[in-house]
Scaffold this motif. Sequence first.
Motif, short mmCIF file in Angstrom:
data_model
loop_
_atom_site.label_atom_id
_atom_site.label_comp_id
_atom_site.label_asym_id
_atom_site.label_seq_id
_atom_site.Cartn_x
_atom_site.Cartn_y
_atom_site.Cartn_z
N ARG A 109 -10.69 6.91 -6.51
CA ARG A 109 -11.39 6.89 -5.37
C ARG A 109 -11.23 6.19 -4.13
O ARG A 109 -11.64 6.60 -2.92
CB ARG A 109 -12.93 6.49 -5.93
N ALA A 110 -10.98 4.92 -4.59
CA ALA A 110 -10.60 3.72 -3.14
C ALA A 110 -9.42 4.61 -2.27
O ALA A 110 -9.34 4.39 -1.21
CB ALA A 110 -10.40 2.49 -3.86
N MET A 111 -8.42 4.94 -3.28
CA MET A 111 -7.33 5.72 -2.55
C MET A 111 -7.57 6.76 -1.58
O MET A 111 -7.39 6.98 -0.42
CB MET A 111 -6.47 5.98 -3.48
N ASP A 129 3.08 -2.03 -4.82
CA ASP A 129 4.16 -1.19 -3.93
C ASP A 129 3.08 -0.53 -2.79
O ASP A 129 2.34 0.61 -3.14
CB ASP A 129 4.62 0.11 -4.99
N GLY A 130 2.93 -1.10 -1.87
CA GLY A 130 1.98 -0.72 -0.81
C GLY A 130 2.30 0.56 -0.11
O GLY A 130 1.73 1.37 0.57
N GLU A 131 3.66 1.10 -0.38
CA GLU A 131 4.13 2.37 0.23
C GLU A 131 3.36 3.60 -0.60
O GLU A 131 3.26 4.56 0.02
CB GLU A 131 5.57 2.44 0.27
N VAL A 132 2.93 3.29 -1.78
CA VAL A 132 2.34 4.30 -2.54
C VAL A 132 0.67 4.01 -2.75
O VAL A 132 0.04 4.90 -2.38
CB VAL A 132 3.03 4.56 -3.90
N PHE A 133 0.44 2.68 -2.86
CA PHE A 133 -0.94 2.31 -3.11
C PHE A 133 -1.23 1.54 -1.75
O PHE A 133 -1.43 0.42 -1.57
CB PHE A 133 -1.27 1.47 -4.22
N LYS A 134 -1.58 2.60 -0.54
CA LYS A 134 -1.82 1.85 0.68
C LYS A 134 -3.21 1.04 0.77
O LYS A 134 -2.99 0.06 1.47
CB LYS A 134 -1.82 3.03 1.63
N PRO A 334 -16.51 -4.38 15.69
CA PRO A 334 -16.86 -4.19 14.30
C PRO A 334 -15.78 -3.84 13.41
O PRO A 334 -14.90 -3.22 13.82
CB PRO A 334 -17.86 -3.05 14.17
N MET A 335 -15.61 -4.68 12.19
CA MET A 335 -14.59 -4.51 10.99
C MET A 335 -14.73 -3.04 10.49
O MET A 335 -15.96 -2.68 10.31
CB MET A 335 -14.88 -5.48 10.39
N THR A 336 -13.61 -2.47 10.16
CA THR A 336 -13.36 -1.32 9.31
C THR A 336 -12.43 -1.75 8.28
O THR A 336 -11.75 -2.52 8.13
CB THR A 336 -12.74 -0.14 10.16
N ALA A 337 -12.29 -0.79 7.20
CA ALA A 337 -11.44 -0.90 6.16
C ALA A 337 -10.15 -0.69 6.38
O ALA A 337 -9.12 -1.62 6.32
CB ALA A 337 -11.58 0.23 5.27
N GLU A 338 -9.80 0.03 7.79
CA GLU A 338 -8.45 0.03 8.17
C GLU A 338 -8.27 -1.16 8.76
O GLU A 338 -6.99 -1.60 8.65
CB GLU A 338 -8.38 1.27 9.35
N LYS A 339 -8.91 -1.81 9.67
CA LYS A 339 -8.55 -3.07 10.22
C LYS A 339 -8.48 -4.31 9.08
O LYS A 339 -7.76 -5.02 9.36
CB LYS A 339 -9.88 -3.63 11.05
N MET A 340 -9.37 -4.13 7.86
CA MET A 340 -9.22 -5.03 6.80
C MET A 340 -7.78 -4.99 6.41
O MET A 340 -7.14 -5.69 6.05
CB MET A 340 -10.26 -5.02 5.99
N ARG A 341 -7.23 -3.54 6.26
CA ARG A 341 -6.04 -3.40 5.60
C ARG A 341 -4.80 -3.87 6.41
O ARG A 341 -3.96 -4.56 5.66
CB ARG A 341 -5.87 -1.90 5.36
N SER A 410 2.32 12.41 -9.99
CA SER A 410 0.96 12.97 -10.74
C SER A 410 -0.08 13.28 -9.97
O SER A 410 -0.89 13.98 -10.23
CB SER A 410 0.46 11.90 -11.79
N THR A 411 -0.05 12.58 -8.62
CA THR A 411 -1.19 12.81 -7.68
C THR A 411 -0.82 13.61 -6.53
O THR A 411 -1.69 14.02 -5.79
CB THR A 411 -1.82 11.45 -7.11
N GLY A 412 0.58 13.93 -6.55
CA GLY A 412 0.92 15.06 -5.68
C GLY A 412 1.06 14.25 -4.14
O GLY A 412 1.30 14.98 -3.17
N LYS A 413 1.16 12.75 -4.16
CA LYS A 413 1.35 12.07 -2.80
C LYS A 413 2.94 12.18 -2.48
O LYS A 413 3.55 12.08 -3.18
CB LYS A 413 1.03 10.77 -3.18
#
Length: 413
Positions: A109-111, A129-134, A334-341, A410-413
């Motif tokens: 869900r988070a992904m 592995d940040g390239e898969v689990f962004k 304002p902060m966002t999830a993208e900015k936090m990442r 398995s997730t088609g990524k």
Amino acid sequence: MYRKLKLMLGTAAVLLGAVPAHAETLRFALCYDLTKAYTFITPQVVQAVRDYAEVLNLKGGIEGNPIEIIVQDHGNEPQRGIECYEKVKDQALTVDFLSTPVSRAALPRAMKDGKVMVQALAGRGDTVDGEVFKWVFPLGPTYWGQAANIVSHFKKQSGGNLKGKKIAFLYIDYPFGQEPIPVMQELQKREGFELQLFPYPLPGSDQSSAWSQMRRFQPDLIVHWAFSAMHVVASKEAKRNGISLDKMITVNWFNETDLTNIGHDAAKGIRRSTTVTSGIDNPIMKDIIRELYDKGKGNGDRKFLSDIYYSTGLAIYAPIFEAARLAVKSEKTPMTAEKMRKGLESVRGYDASGLLPALTVSAKDHGGGGKTRIELWDGSKWIPQGDWIADYNDLVWATVKQHSADFAKSTGK
């Protein structure tokens, strides 16, 4: 009542000039098991995070923005964890579950939602592995890396050669305990030591068969993968079987309560792998003691301040708060999830004033370097047995990539 008090304190901070009137509240969610399986650690971690947030707020928050810690209980139940996630995902910059089954359930869900999920010392090891689990940040070593570092330490102790040495891998026989086995087996091939596995069943109170077999094996080193009372049982079995505790190195889940239950003198010589500096001499700890506990304002029992699980809570959230600071400074509110990442992926050489090994996070490595070290209990205190290390990185990352590739497929990524 608590929410009203928090609002009053926030208003007072604005009036006193500590926090600008236009500030944005930065929220971090801890959906934790506070009632069932993980209660040996969660109270200390929550206490530490709340304490640190409060001290930072006394200094004006993060770049002038106050911190709020949201805490909810999921009872180690995946569905309740998902419910907590859904409730807080649009309020908080990060969501943390500190539970492997709940983390695994919430991760898809988070992904999908693009929300930052904290997954320190739990959940999937391959999320470094940040390239898969962004969107997932373990911010620490995998269990594969921790096991490899223990073997590396033993190799240095043995003069750089493990041929002919005997290593026993003692573990609770369920996924957490089983996870390091493939890495241990590969290291056996590389280094030429003899490896034998000694599982014992849940809940870990009956280890007699494993120790009887181990007595016949006569290991040079015992690597113990367990937590909580399992360590106490292991120490009793070691004594009963005439095996010295100085042969044992435990995974990081060995704390001061375990030490007390074994007995400070009886535990002399035992070693543990650690991801954080022990004790209360760190500047962050000193700030917390001076600003809160010396004034009767702490968020829990003062006795827990010297517990490594309290320090672990600080070590998880110090880089998260630092990442939020970097994000606010460069991206503005304002902060966002993208900015936090982006903030998390810009953490460089951060050690929280010596609290943890220097952490460097990137878009490729969400673990930060995977460093650990070994500490020895000398009867009165923990003594570091060397520097922070991250060894056998080729093997560890090959294992990470194998698992993350399976997930991506398995997730088609």
